[in-house]
Design an enzyme around this catalytic site. Structure first.
Site, PDB file in Angstrom:
ATOM      1  N   CYS A  75      -6.846  -5.077   5.593  1.00  0.00           N
ATOM      2  CA  CYS A  75      -5.797  -4.426   6.389  1.00  0.00           C
ATOM      3  C   CYS A  75      -5.936  -4.911   7.834  1.00  0.00           C
ATOM      4  O   CYS A  75      -7.048  -5.207   8.278  1.00  0.00           O
ATOM      5  CB  CYS A  75      -5.976  -2.901   6.398  1.00  0.00           C
TER       6      CYS A  75
ATOM      7  N   LEU B 228       0.798  -1.239   0.000  1.00  0.00           N
ATOM      8  CA  LEU B 228       0.000   0.000   0.000  1.00  0.00           C
ATOM      9  C   LEU B 228       0.833   1.293   0.000  1.00  0.00           C
ATOM     10  O   LEU B 228       0.650   2.143   0.879  1.00  0.00           O
ATOM     11  CB  LEU B 228      -0.989   0.024   1.172  1.00  0.00           C
TER      12      LEU B 228
ATOM     13  N   LYS C 221     -14.792  -4.253  -0.252  1.00  0.00           N
ATOM     14  CA  LYS C 221     -14.015  -5.199  -1.059  1.00  0.00           C
ATOM     15  C   LYS C 221     -13.501  -6.331  -0.179  1.00  0.00           C
ATOM     16  O   LYS C 221     -12.739  -6.104   0.767  1.00  0.00           O
ATOM     17  CB  LYS C 221     -12.839  -4.479  -1.720  1.00  0.00           C
TER      18      LYS C 221
ATOM     19  N   ASN D 297     -10.271  -9.542  -3.547  1.00  0.00           N
ATOM     20  CA  ASN D 297      -8.893  -9.051  -3.466  1.00  0.00           C
ATOM     21  C   ASN D 297      -7.940 -10.219  -3.765  1.00  0.00           C
ATOM     22  O   ASN D 297      -8.393 -11.339  -4.016  1.00  0.00           O
ATOM     23  CB  ASN D 297      -8.645  -8.484  -2.060  1.00  0.00           C
ATOM     24  N   THR D 298      -6.652  -9.973  -3.718  1.00  0.00           N
ATOM     25  CA  THR D 298      -5.684 -11.034  -4.017  1.00  0.00           C
ATOM     26  C   THR D 298      -5.767 -12.160  -2.967  1.00  0.00           C
ATOM     27  O   THR D 298      -6.247 -11.962  -1.858  1.00  0.00           O
ATOM     28  CB  THR D 298      -4.253 -10.476  -4.008  1.00  0.00           C
TER      29      THR D 298
ATOM     30  N   GLY E 127      -8.579 -12.317 -12.088  1.00  0.00           N
ATOM     31  CA  GLY E 127      -8.153 -13.113 -13.236  1.00  0.00           C
ATOM     32  C   GLY E 127      -8.922 -12.892 -14.518  1.00  0.00           C
ATOM     33  O   GLY E 127      -8.866 -13.726 -15.422  1.00  0.00           O
TER      34      GLY E 127
END
Ligand SMILES: Cc1cc2nc3c(=O)[nH]c(=O)nc-3n(C[C@H](O)[C@H](O)[C@H](O)COP(=O)(O)O)c2cc1C
Length: 283
Positions: free
Chosen positions: A129, A71, A164, A191-192, A243
């Site tokens: 986070c 970040l 998210k 998110n990832t 993806g």
């Protein structure tokens, strides 16, 4: 082809994923800040300026990309005073501001300030986070923390509020329900996925800053599952991502409940991808 996602009107279904598209740089390079996209999602903004993790911050993976960016950003004040007004002069469509923080107070203060900022059209809470005050390793990994954060942000703004979600959780539907209970207008999935890369010779992380996240084609099935599970659990509007590379990927995510779709890692290989997909989807 216009749509409404969580009270936000979009001219069509394609957006960028937070942190994967630099609208200012795109304007300079291509003469368009967000070509083929119906709006712009900012990089996650944090209260203080952050340098991000030490390099290396990117590693290849067979079907995707690993990042450990951490970040980096100019911090809230510079974002509100300089970057956001600049974005408003170049971006086509609404600006969705992604907000991060390391305590509820940090998030809420940023959301309050965005609520008063005319250049912000919607707010996306990046809940991946840690909450350093409660000791929680990832707010989005805990239903109670997610609901408390969303509810606190909800009281701070009337603007469309998106949450998210992280895919690296035991039960994403539970977290989605918590975001809904907190007052989210829409969900962003996903998110990832937590992942890492090891240096074969040192047997240590390839990253300068520890852990990373996997994105790109490898996580499309994860995104499909997340959108389906969250849509079934909440009925909320969903921006699907993870993806996406082709028209079929967009249609697959929409068939399981995504109302809009965002492009991330695939844009690094082809910055004109949104334009191409928009044309193909139009056809
Ligand atoms: C280099 C990089 C930076 C990212 N930065 C952010 C960020 O600041 N905030 C956020 O919510 N997600 C961030 N993400 C996650 C993406 O927005 C997206 O959720 C994820 O990459 C999955 O989509 P994709 O497979 O299409 O890339 C980042 C991803 C990458 C690859």
């Amino acid at each position: 082809m216009s749509i409404t996602v969580g009270r936000l009107e979009l001219a069509h279904t394609l957006l960028n994923a937070s942190g994967t598209w630099d609208a200012v740089e795109a304007q300079r390079l291509f003469g368009e800040a967000n070509p083929g996209m119906a709006g712009f999602v900012t990089k996650t903004v944090t209260a203080e300026p952050r340098p991000g993790n030490p390099a290396p911050r990117i590693a290849p993976s067979r079907m995707g990309l690993l990042n450990s960016i951490g970040l980096p950003g100019p911090g809230r004040d510079a974002f509100l005073e300089t970057l956001l007004p600049e974005l408003a002069t170049i971006v086509a469509g609404p600006i969705i501001c992604s907000v991060g923080g390391f305590s509820l107070g940090e998030y809420v203060e940023t959301v309050e300030q965005l609520d008063h900022h005319s250049d912000c059209d919607a707010i996306e809470l990046n809940v991946s986070c840690p909450n350093v005050e409660s000791g929680c390793a990832s707010i989005g990994g805990d239903a109670g923390e997610t609901e408390r954060l969303t509810a606190a942000a909800r009281t701070a703004t009337d603007k469309p509020l998106f949450v998210k979600l992280s895919a690296s959780v035991a039960d994403i539907a539970e977290i989605a329900k918590a975001a809904q209970a907190g007052g989210a207008d829409a969900l962003v999935c996903v998110n990832t996925v937590k992942a890492t890369a090891i240096n074969r010779w040192t047997h240590k992380s390839q990253f300068g800053g520890g852990g990373g996240g996997l994105s790109g084609a490898a996580i499309k099935p994860v995104a499909l599952h997340a959108v389906l599970a969250c849509s079934d659990a909440t009925g909320l509007d969903i921006i699907g991502l993870g993806g996406v590379e082709t028209k079929d990927d967009v249609e697959d995510l929409m068939s399981v409940g995504a109302k809009a779709v965002a492009l991330g890692t695939a844009l690094f290989r082809d910055p004109s991808l949104a334009k191409k997909l928009r044309f193909e989807l139009g056809e």
